[in-house]
Design a protein around this motif. Structure first.
Motif, PDB file in Angstrom:
ATOM      1  N   ALA A  72       7.433  10.129 -10.077  1.00 47.42           N
ATOM      2  CA  ALA A  72       6.296  10.765  -9.423  1.00 47.42           C
ATOM      3  C   ALA A  72       6.614  11.195  -7.997  1.00 47.42           C
ATOM      4  O   ALA A  72       6.010  12.129  -7.476  1.00 47.42           O
ATOM      5  CB  ALA A  72       5.108   9.806  -9.411  1.00 47.42           C
ATOM      6  N   LYS A  73       7.553  10.499  -7.368  1.00 54.17           N
ATOM      7  CA  LYS A  73       7.793  10.814  -5.965  1.00 54.17           C
ATOM      8  C   LYS A  73       9.189  10.377  -5.532  1.00 54.17           C
ATOM      9  O   LYS A  73       9.608   9.261  -5.840  1.00 54.17           O
ATOM     10  CB  LYS A  73       6.738  10.081  -5.109  1.00 54.17           C
ATOM     11  N   SER A  90      10.536   9.363  -2.470  1.00 51.34           N
ATOM     12  CA  SER A  90      10.056   9.023  -1.125  1.00 51.34           C
ATOM     13  C   SER A  90      11.168   9.191  -0.098  1.00 51.34           C
ATOM     14  O   SER A  90      10.914   9.524   1.061  1.00 51.34           O
ATOM     15  CB  SER A  90       9.570   7.569  -1.082  1.00 51.34           C
ATOM     16  N   ASN A 124       8.541  -3.021  -6.079  1.00 53.75           N
ATOM     17  CA  ASN A 124       7.143  -3.337  -6.329  1.00 53.75           C
ATOM     18  C   ASN A 124       6.755  -2.736  -7.675  1.00 53.75           C
ATOM     19  O   ASN A 124       7.240  -1.672  -8.027  1.00 53.75           O
ATOM     20  CB  ASN A 124       6.260  -2.727  -5.219  1.00 53.75           C
ATOM     21  N   GLN A 130       3.219  -2.336 -10.256  1.00 52.17           N
ATOM     22  CA  GLN A 130       1.792  -2.571 -10.473  1.00 52.17           C
ATOM     23  C   GLN A 130       1.394  -1.866 -11.762  1.00 52.17           C
ATOM     24  O   GLN A 130       2.169  -1.084 -12.290  1.00 52.17           O
ATOM     25  CB  GLN A 130       1.000  -1.975  -9.305  1.00 52.17           C
ATOM     26  N   LEU A 187       7.851   1.043  -7.533  1.00 52.47           N
ATOM     27  CA  LEU A 187       8.699   1.588  -6.483  1.00 52.47           C
ATOM     28  C   LEU A 187      10.096   1.009  -6.653  1.00 52.47           C
ATOM     29  O   LEU A 187      10.261  -0.208  -6.771  1.00 52.47           O
ATOM     30  CB  LEU A 187       8.136   1.215  -5.106  1.00 52.47           C
ATOM     31  N   ALA A 203       5.291   7.334   4.312  1.00 57.05           N
ATOM     32  CA  ALA A 203       4.865   7.753   2.965  1.00 57.05           C
ATOM     33  C   ALA A 203       4.483   9.232   2.904  1.00 57.05           C
ATOM     34  O   ALA A 203       4.695   9.875   1.881  1.00 57.05           O
ATOM     35  CB  ALA A 203       3.684   6.902   2.499  1.00 57.05           C
ATOM     36  N   LEU A 204       3.924   9.742   3.978  1.00 57.58           N
ATOM     37  CA  LEU A 204       3.393  11.116   3.922  1.00 57.58           C
ATOM     38  C   LEU A 204       4.238  12.133   4.677  1.00 57.58           C
ATOM     39  O   LEU A 204       3.976  13.336   4.604  1.00 57.58           O
ATOM     40  CB  LEU A 204       1.968  11.142   4.478  1.00 57.58           C
ATOM     41  N   ILE A 235      -0.486  10.370  -5.888  1.00 59.66           N
ATOM     42  CA  ILE A 235       0.714   9.539  -6.009  1.00 59.66           C
ATOM     43  C   ILE A 235       1.102   8.919  -4.666  1.00 59.66           C
ATOM     44  O   ILE A 235       1.714   7.856  -4.617  1.00 59.66           O
ATOM     45  CB  ILE A 235       1.901  10.342  -6.604  1.00 59.66           C
ATOM     46  N   ASP A 236       0.710   9.579  -3.572  1.00 60.54           N
ATOM     47  CA  ASP A 236       1.017   9.012  -2.254  1.00 60.54           C
ATOM     48  C   ASP A 236       0.284   7.690  -2.038  1.00 60.54           C
ATOM     49  O   ASP A 236       0.779   6.811  -1.333  1.00 60.54           O
ATOM     50  CB  ASP A 236       0.613   9.996  -1.151  1.00 60.54           C
ATOM     51  N   LEU A 266      -0.237   5.344  -4.113  1.00 61.64           N
ATOM     52  CA  LEU A 266       0.551   4.260  -4.691  1.00 61.64           C
ATOM     53  C   LEU A 266       1.670   3.878  -3.719  1.00 61.64           C
ATOM     54  O   LEU A 266       1.923   2.694  -3.466  1.00 61.64           O
ATOM     55  CB  LEU A 266       1.136   4.727  -6.031  1.00 61.64           C
ATOM     56  N   ASP A 267       2.308   4.880  -3.164  1.00 58.70           N
ATOM     57  CA  ASP A 267       3.384   4.660  -2.199  1.00 58.70           C
ATOM     58  C   ASP A 267       2.843   3.918  -0.957  1.00 58.70           C
ATOM     59  O   ASP A 267       3.449   2.973  -0.455  1.00 58.70           O
ATOM     60  CB  ASP A 267       3.953   6.040  -1.813  1.00 58.70           C
ATOM     61  N   VAL A 298       0.164   2.035  -0.778  1.00 55.15           N
ATOM     62  CA  VAL A 298      -0.173   0.657  -1.178  1.00 55.15           C
ATOM     63  C   VAL A 298       1.090  -0.209  -1.179  1.00 55.15           C
ATOM     64  O   VAL A 298       1.105  -1.319  -0.636  1.00 55.15           O
ATOM     65  CB  VAL A 298      -0.835   0.648  -2.581  1.00 55.15           C
ATOM     66  N   PHE A 299       2.185   0.303  -1.763  1.00 45.33           N
ATOM     67  CA  PHE A 299       3.438  -0.450  -1.799  1.00 45.33           C
ATOM     68  C   PHE A 299       3.918  -0.770  -0.386  1.00 45.33           C
ATOM     69  O   PHE A 299       4.352  -1.889  -0.094  1.00 45.33           O
ATOM     70  CB  PHE A 299       4.526   0.352  -2.518  1.00 45.33           C
ATOM     71  N   THR A 331      -5.613  -1.429  -6.768  1.00 45.83           N
ATOM     72  CA  THR A 331      -6.008  -0.021  -6.647  1.00 45.83           C
ATOM     73  C   THR A 331      -7.532   0.114  -6.650  1.00 45.83           C
ATOM     74  O   THR A 331      -8.098   0.966  -5.955  1.00 45.83           O
ATOM     75  CB  THR A 331      -5.423   0.792  -7.825  1.00 45.83           C
TER      76      THR A 331
END
Lengths: 185, 127
Positions: free
Chosen positions: A71-72, A74, A96, A98, A103, B18-19, B41-42, B44-45, B47-48, B60
């Motif tokens: 999805a990403k 990073s 991580n 969930q 991640l 993250a952003l 999706i960001d 989730l990132d 939150v991590f 969530t």
């Protein structure tokens, strides 16, 4: 073209870490065509190889039933390039996980020298929204996992060997029955 | 609920990472989606990164109470009902819902959260 950018698993610990290798071969189309005159392995495919390593790592515990997608990206930092004759070692570590995603931190080395560092985000697609079928036919994925020798090295967190999930074995048996039936007809 | 500079700095760092935004864009009033451009999706990132930075666990549902935004008990004609708003306040005491309350369209909920809200949420989890 087969979209596999790893050759073999050499380590796999459930939901924890996985290591794969990828041999860079001059005969591969992307090597020669990506930048004519300077054959090297595209960085985007290194990311894809890590996504395959990490994606299989985070989806194994649920029997590969979850629809897991990259999805990403990073972070992706490249320190040099991989050229024909190199063997890349891709290490993925779960940072991580969930219900909605995971991640993974990735490190790629060649001969112990750091080639790339990355951080990848995976999403587990919601069955309510995306349907309850898997992304790949289970029997096809099982064959790929065997080629990648995943079950040769995979263990759970207690060091117990991981076997192929029963639903994949059953899908494989059913596919074999279907082929036999088609031939008889 | 007081937010220390340390908490803000950690949240700011997580959001910058993250952003891919600049530090000075991450102001307390900035909204996550509208101002900082966060996509689903960001979150989730984010939150991590917050979990790692603060050593907390984030569900969530804490940030997106899906049931309140979808169930007919709480939503009518695309708007959160009075009962739904009360439930939101109970579950998200750290969020400033005053603007959302004026016209509680479900589609606007995604752009509700500000950096300040996120900081207060983290404080509530750390406490």
């Amino acid at each position: 073209m087969r979209w596999f950018w790893i050759d073999r698993f050499t380590e796999f610990v459930r939901d924890t870490r996985a290591t794969t290798i990828k041999n860079i071969c001059f005969g591969e189309e992307p090597i020669d065509d990506y930048l004519p005159g300077f054959p090297h392995y595209p960085h985007s495919l290194i990311i894809e190889g890590m996504a395959q390593t990490g994606g299989l790592l985070v989806s194994e515990a649920e029997g590969f039933r979850k629809k897991t997608v990259l999805a990403k990206v990073s972070k992706a930092i490249f320190h040099h390039v991989a050229i024909p004759g190199d063997q890349m070692v891709l290490e993925a570590i779960v940072q991580n996980k969930q219900p909605a995603g995971a991640l993974v931190e990735g490190k790629v080395t060649i001969g112990g020298v750091l080639l790339a560092e990355m951080e990848l985000g995976f999403a587990f697609l919601d069955d309510d929204r995306f349907g309850d079928t898997t992304l790949f036919p289970p029997e096809d994925l099982l064959r790929t996992l065997r080629i990648l020798k995943m079950f040769d090295v995979a263990v759970d967190q207690n060091g117990n060997r991981i076997q192929a999930p029963e639903h994949m074995l059953e899908a494989e048996r059913q596919a074999a029955r279907d082929i036999r039936f088609a031939r008889v007809r | 609920m007081q937010v220390s500079e340390d908490v803000f700095a950690k949240v700011q760092s997580a959001l910058v990472d993250a952003l891919g935004v600049d530090e000075d864009e991450v102001t307390p009033q900035a909204t996550m989606v509208g101002d900082l451009g966060a996509e689903s999706i960001d979150f989730l990132d984010i939150v991590f990164k917050l979990e790692k930075s603060f050593g907390i666990k984030i569900a969530t549902e804490d940030l997106f109470p899906k049931d309140i935004l979808t169930e007919s008990t709480y939503v009518q004609d695309g708007k959160v009902t009075a009962t739904g708003l009360e439930e939101l306040k109970k579950r998200m005491p750290w969020a400033d819902l005053s603007n959302f309350e004026k016209n509680p369209r479900v589609q606007d909920f995604g752009d509700l959260l500000t950096v300040s809200d996120l900081c207060r949420y983290v404080v509530s989890k750390v406490a």
